[in-house]
Design a protein around this motif. Structure first.
Motif, PDB file in Angstrom:
ATOM      1  N   TRP A   7       0.832  -1.190   0.000  1.00 26.72           N
ATOM      2  CA  TRP A   7       0.000   0.000   0.000  1.00 26.72           C
ATOM      3  C   TRP A   7       0.875   1.252   0.000  1.00 26.72           C
ATOM      4  N   THR A   8       0.341   2.297  -0.633  1.00 28.48           N
ATOM      5  CA  THR A   8       1.025   3.575  -0.683  1.00 28.48           C
ATOM      6  C   THR A   8      -0.032   4.671  -0.743  1.00 28.48           C
ATOM      7  N   LEU A   9       0.391   5.892  -1.001  1.00 27.15           N
ATOM      8  CA  LEU A   9      -0.515   7.014  -1.208  1.00 27.15           C
ATOM      9  C   LEU A   9      -0.271   7.585  -2.594  1.00 27.15           C
ATOM     10  N   LEU A  10      -1.338   7.935  -3.277  1.00 23.23           N
ATOM     11  CA  LEU A  10      -1.251   8.558  -4.586  1.00 23.23           C
ATOM     12  C   LEU A  10      -2.356   9.593  -4.697  1.00 23.23           C
ATOM     13  N   HIS A  11      -2.005  10.820  -5.027  1.00 25.96           N
ATOM     14  CA  HIS A  11      -2.955  11.946  -5.052  1.00 25.96           C
ATOM     15  C   HIS A  11      -3.628  12.108  -3.687  1.00 25.96           C
ATOM     16  N   GLY A  12      -2.910  11.762  -2.629  1.00 28.94           N
ATOM     17  CA  GLY A  12      -3.461  11.876  -1.288  1.00 28.94           C
ATOM     18  C   GLY A  12      -4.464  10.804  -0.940  1.00 28.94           C
ATOM     19  N   LEU A  13      -4.534   9.730  -1.727  1.00 30.93           N
ATOM     20  CA  LEU A  13      -5.519   8.669  -1.546  1.00 30.93           C
ATOM     21  C   LEU A  13      -4.808   7.323  -1.394  1.00 30.93           C
ATOM     22  N   TYR A  18       1.489  -2.624  -7.230  1.00 30.26           N
ATOM     23  CA  TYR A  18       1.626  -4.035  -7.600  1.00 30.26           C
ATOM     24  C   TYR A  18       3.044  -4.262  -8.118  1.00 30.26           C
ATOM     25  N   THR A  19       3.803  -5.073  -7.424  1.00 32.54           N
ATOM     26  CA  THR A  19       5.221  -5.235  -7.757  1.00 32.54           C
ATOM     27  C   THR A  19       5.592  -6.648  -8.207  1.00 32.54           C
ATOM     28  N   GLY A  96      -5.569   2.723  -7.745  1.00 26.33           N
ATOM     29  CA  GLY A  96      -6.154   3.686  -6.825  1.00 26.33           C
ATOM     30  C   GLY A  96      -7.643   3.455  -6.662  1.00 26.33           C
ATOM     31  N   PRO A  97      -8.333   4.306  -5.887  1.00 26.63           N
ATOM     32  CA  PRO A  97      -9.757   4.069  -5.588  1.00 26.63           C
ATOM     33  C   PRO A  97     -10.678   4.128  -6.798  1.00 26.63           C
ATOM     34  N   THR A  98     -10.355   4.981  -7.790  1.00 26.56           N
ATOM     35  CA  THR A  98     -11.163   5.050  -9.017  1.00 26.56           C
ATOM     36  C   THR A  98     -10.279   5.140 -10.259  1.00 26.56           C
ATOM     37  N   GLU A 259      -7.929   3.487   8.949  1.00 28.62           N
ATOM     38  CA  GLU A 259      -7.606   4.760   8.314  1.00 28.62           C
ATOM     39  C   GLU A 259      -7.415   4.610   6.805  1.00 28.62           C
ATOM     40  N   ARG A 260      -6.859   3.488   6.400  1.00 24.86           N
ATOM     41  CA  ARG A 260      -6.676   3.228   4.974  1.00 24.86           C
ATOM     42  C   ARG A 260      -7.893   2.527   4.374  1.00 24.86           C
TER      43      ARG A 260
END
Length: 689
Positions: A7-13, A18-19, A96-98, A259-260
Motif C-alpha cells: 500500500w502507498t498514497l497517490l494523489h493523497g488517496l 503491484y510489484t 487507486g480508488p477510481t 484509516e486506509r
C-alpha cells in the motif's frame, strides 16, 4: 505483507503498488476452477455508471450494467510511444480508488498512463498520458492510444457471449474522435507533455464541459498543442478533488488499518453502482461471479444491504438503490430472488422468505439518519412486466410488510416460514429435512430474530408517515417474534430452524441466527456475553478471517466465513463485548487476509462474499459448486459484501444505528467523518454533523 505489492498514497488517496512479476513468479498462477488457470489479477473500480477492470498486465476491461449485464471490452486499453508499451509485466502498476496507473520507461522517454473513472455518471473513462523526455534533446515521437471493442453480453450461468457493437468511441481531447479504437498523436517533445483521451460510450454525453488542455500550466513544460474539447463530466483534476472530498475518513486506535481501508471500501463500494436505464435509480449489484461470470443480479437483499453504509456517506445513492430494488417487485409486495441479465425477474431458482425485511431495514436506516420524510411520498414504479401503476415509496414498503406478514407468514411454532430459503440459500439442503417438507412447513428462527429487530423500527417509520395501524401491527408482530426467539435458547446458543418433527441447530451452532437473537433483545446481557465468548472459542477459533458460519462444520461452504454474518456478529458484540467486536472487525480487514494468506490475490484489494476456513483444502480462497457449474472461485473479487460489510460494521462499533423509536443513536470510541456524518472518538450521544 502481501506477495503482490504494498500500500502507498497517490494523489493523497490510498493506492496499491503491484510489484510482483507475474510472468516468472509461481505464486501468480491461480485456478478459477470453471476456467483455465491464469496469472491475471484484477481490481474493479468505477463511478456511478461505468466499471473499469484494471489488471496486472496493464490492460483494462469496461463493464456497463445500464440496460443489462454487458462487457464492453475485454483485456484491451494500451498506450505506446515508439517501442515502449504500457502492457506487460515489467511496468510499474498502481491501483487507486477510481483509477489505475501504469509507468514505463526506456533510455529515451518515460510514459505514465492513468485511466480514471470520472466522478458522476459518465459512461466512459478518462485517460491521461504524461510523457517525459529523458534525453535532454528535442525528439519527435508518435504517441498511440489503442482500445479494442469486444462487447459480450453475460448469459445466465453460461458466461459471456459475443454481443453487438455498443458504439464505443475513442476521443483525443480537443482533436480527433474515432470508432476504430486507435488514435496517434505526433509529439515534438522537449521536456514533458500531457495528452488526454476518453474512451467509452461518448454519444450518451452532451456538450458543455471544457476538457483539460494538453498543456501543463507550469513553466518549462511543453504540451501537445491541443485545444479543450466540450463534453459533460468532471475532468482529471476536478474528479480527483471531488473524490478526495467524497470519501469518508476514519481513525481508530483499536484498528489502525481503518484509516486506509474505510475510504478504500467506500470507493470500491460506490464504484459498483450503475445508473439503471430500465428500472430507474441505481443498481448496486453484488458483482463477482454472480454478475461477471454467471449473469444475474441477486439476491434482492444484496443491493439493499450494500446500500446501508451509504446512508452515512452518500445518502442520495442509498435512497436511489432502495427505490431501484423496490422497482424489482410486484404490486402485492413480492420481490424476485434476482434479475436476469436483461433485468427481467428471475423467480424459478430460490423463493427466499427474508427479502422484504431488508427493504424495510434500509428504509428505516435512511429515515433515521436523514429525516427525509418527503422521499417516502415520491412515486416508485413496479417492474415493467407487471404493467402496474407506480405508488409512493412509503406505500411500496407497506405492501412489502403486508406480503411478509400475510404471504410469507408464520408456521406451527409461530416462527417466520422459510419457504425454500432464508438468508442462507442452502439452508434447506443443509437442514437434513426432506426438501418438500421443509418448503411446506419449515420455519426460520433466523428470520424471526431479524424481523424482531426490523419490525419495531419499521413501526416507527410507518407511524411517522401517518400509518398508525400498520405501525401497531408491525410492533406487535416484532415483539411476539422476539419472545419466541428468546425461547430458542438451549443453554449454549439459539436454535436455527424447525422442520416437520425436526429441530435444526440443537447440537450444532449456526452462526447466522446468533447475532440477530442478541440484537433483537431475545438474549439477556449475561446470555449475550456468554454466547459471544462461546463463538470466539468455537466458530471463530483459529480462524484469521472471522467466524465460521457453522460449528462443528464440514470443510467447504458449510464452514465458510461470510462477510454478511461476521458484520452482524461485530455489531452484536459492540454493546456486550466491544473488545471482541474490534478484534473481529480486524479479522474482516484486507490487512488480515494479506497477513494470513499473502500469496492469495483475492482479499488483497477486494474479495468474494465468503472465504473458506483454515482447515479447508483451499484456505483463504472461496467456495465452489463446480458440479452444478457455479463457483465464487471463478470470479473471486469485486463482491460488494467485501466492502459494504466492513464499512457498516465499523459504524456499528461506533454506536451508529437506528433505535426502536426511529431516532438515530450515535456512540463514539473511534472517529468517522463523511460529508453527512461526523463521529468523534470521545463523542457520546452525539448527532450527525
Amino acid at each position: 505483507m502481501s506477495s503482490f505489492g504494498e500500500w502507498t498514497l497517490l494523489h493523497g488517496l490510498p493506492a496499491f503498488s503491484y510489484t510482483m512479476d507475474q510472468e516468472r513468479d509461481p505464486r501468480a498462477l491461480w485456478d478459477p476452477i470453471l476456467d483455465p488457470p491464469t496469472r491475471r489479477h484484477v481490481v474493479h473500480l468505477g463511478n456511478r455508471r461505468i466499471t473499469l477492470v484494471a489488471d496486472n498486465f496493464g490492460r483494462c476491461d469496461l463493464f456497463d450494467e445500464h440496460t443489462g449485464l454487458r462487457w464492453l471490452t475485454r483485456g484491451t486499453g494500451v498506450s505506446r510511444i515508439g517501442e515502449l508499451s504500457t502492457a506487460g509485466s515489467t511496468a510499474e502498476r498502481l491501483f487507486g480508488p477510481t483509477f489505475a496507473v501504469v509507468r514505463v520507461a526506456d533510455e529515451r522517454v518515460s510514459l505514465e498512463r492513468t485511466v480514471l473513472c470520472p466522478e458522476g455518471e459518465q459512461p466512459w473513462v478518462l485517460i491521461r498520458l504524461r510523457v517525459r523526455n529523458l534525453t535532454g534533446e528535442p525528439v519527435r515521437l508518435a504517441l498511440t492510444e489503442e482500445w479494442e471493442s469486444r462487447p459480450a453480453d453475460v448469459r445466465l450461468i453460461s458466461g459471456p457471449v459475443p454481443a453487438a457493437d455498443p458504439g464505443l468511441e475513442l476521443e483525443l481531447l480537443g482533436g480527433e474522435r474515432t470508432r476504430s479504437g486507435r488514435l496517434t498523436v505526433t509529439l515534438d517533445l522537449e521536456t514533458e507533455t500531457i495528452t488526454e483521451f476518453r474512451y467509452g460510450l461518448l454519444n450518451e454525453g452532451t456538450a458543455g464541459f471544457e476538457g483539460a488542455v494538453g498543456i501543463e500550466g507550469t513553466a518549462g513544460l511543453e504540451g501537445a498543442g491541443l485545444e479543450g474539447a466540450g463534453f459533460e463530466g468532471a475532468g482529471f483534476e476536478e474528479s480527483l478533488a471531488k473524490l478526495v472530498a467524497r470519501l469518508p475518513r476514519a481513525h481508530a486506535v483499536q484498528a489502525p488499518e481503518a484509516e486506509r481501508e474505510i475510504p478504500w471500501h467506500a470507493a470500491l463500494l460506490t464504484g459498483g453502482a450503475c445508473a439503471d436505464g430500465v428500472l430507474g435509480g441505481h443498481t448496486l449489484d453484488q458483482g463477482s461471479c454472480y454478475s461477471f461470470r454467471h449473469g444475474f443480479n441477486g439476491a434482492a437483499r444484496d443491493p439493499l444491504q450494500h446500500a446501508l453504509p451509504l446512508v452515512y456517506t452518500e445518502p442520495d445513492l442509498a435512497l436511489s438503490v432502495l427505490r431501484n430494488t423496490c422497482a424489482w417487485g410486484s404490486p402485492d409486495g413480492d420481490l424476485p430472488y434476482a434479475l436476469r441479465p436483461d433485468k427481467s425477474p428471475w423467480t424459478d431458482l430460490f423463493r427466499p422468505s427474508d427479502q422484504n425485511l431488508w427493504t424495510l431495514w434500509l428504509g428505516v436506516e435512511y429515515l433515521a439518519a436523514t429525516g427525509d420524510v418527503q422521499a417516502f411520498g415520491e412515486a416508485v414504479p413496479y417492474h415493467p412486466v407487471h404493467a402496474a401503476e407506480a405508488v409512493p415509496l412509503g406505500e411500496n414498503l407497506r405492501r412489502q410488510f403486508r406480503f411478509f406478514a400475510d404471504v410469507v407468514g408464520r408456521g406451527e411454532h409461530g416462527h417466520v416460514r422459510m419457504l425454500n430459503a432464508d438468508w442462507n440459500d442452502l439452508a434447506i439442503s443443509m437442514s437434513g429435512v426432506p426438501r418438500e417438507e421443509m418448503i411446506e412447513h419449515g420455519e426460520s428462527v433466523l428470520n424471526s430474530a431479524m424481523a424482531a429487530w426490523v419490525l419495531p423500527r419499521y413501526a416507527a417509520l410507518a407511524e411517522r408517515l401517518g400509518d398508525h395501524a400498520t405501525g401497531a401491527e408491525a410492533r406487535k408482530l416484532g415483539e411476539e417474534l422476539r419472545d419466541l426467539v428468546a425461547g430458542e435458547w438451549n443453554g449454549r446458543w439459539f436454535r436455527r430452524a424447525y422442520g416437520p418433527g425436526a429441530v435444526v441447530g440443537e447440537d450444532d451452532l449456526w452462526l447466522e441466527v446468533q447475532p440477530w437473537a442478541i440484537l433483537c433483545g431475545a438474549a439477556s446481557p449475561v446470555q449475550a456475553r456468554g454466547l459471544l465468548e462461546r463463538i470466539e472459542d468455537t466458530a471463530a477459533a483459529g480462524s484469521p478471517l472471522g467466524a465460521r458460519v457453522r460449528w462443528p462444520a464440514a470443510q467447504g461452504a458449510d464452514g465458510a466465513i461470510w462477510y454478511a454474518i461476521n458484520m452482524t456478529l461485530v455489531w452484536a458484540a459492540a454493546a456486550h463485548a466491544p473488545e471482541l467486536g474490534w478484534a473481529w472487525w480486524r479479522r474482516m480487514s484486507l490487512a488480515a487476509h494479506a497477513a494470513a494468506y499473502p500469496d492469495v490475490w483475492e482479499g488483497t484489494l477486494s474479495g468474494p462474499d465468503a472465504y473458506l476456513p483454515p482447515e479447508s483444502v483451499r484456505p483463504g480462497r472461496t467456495w465452489d459448486l463446480a458440479g452444478v457449474g457455479v463457483a465464487m472461485q471463478a470470479y473471486p473479487v469485486a463482491n460488494l459484501h467485501a466492502h459494504a460489510q466492513p464499512l457498516l460494521a465499523y459504524l456499528r462499533l461506533l454506536g451508529v444505528e437506528p433505535e426502536i423509536s426511529g431516532a438515530l443513536r450515535i456512540g463514539g470510541g473511534a472517529s468517522f467523518e463523511s460529508r453527512v456524518l461526523t463521529v468523534g472518538a470521545a463523542l457520546r450521544g452525539g448527532t450527525p454533523a
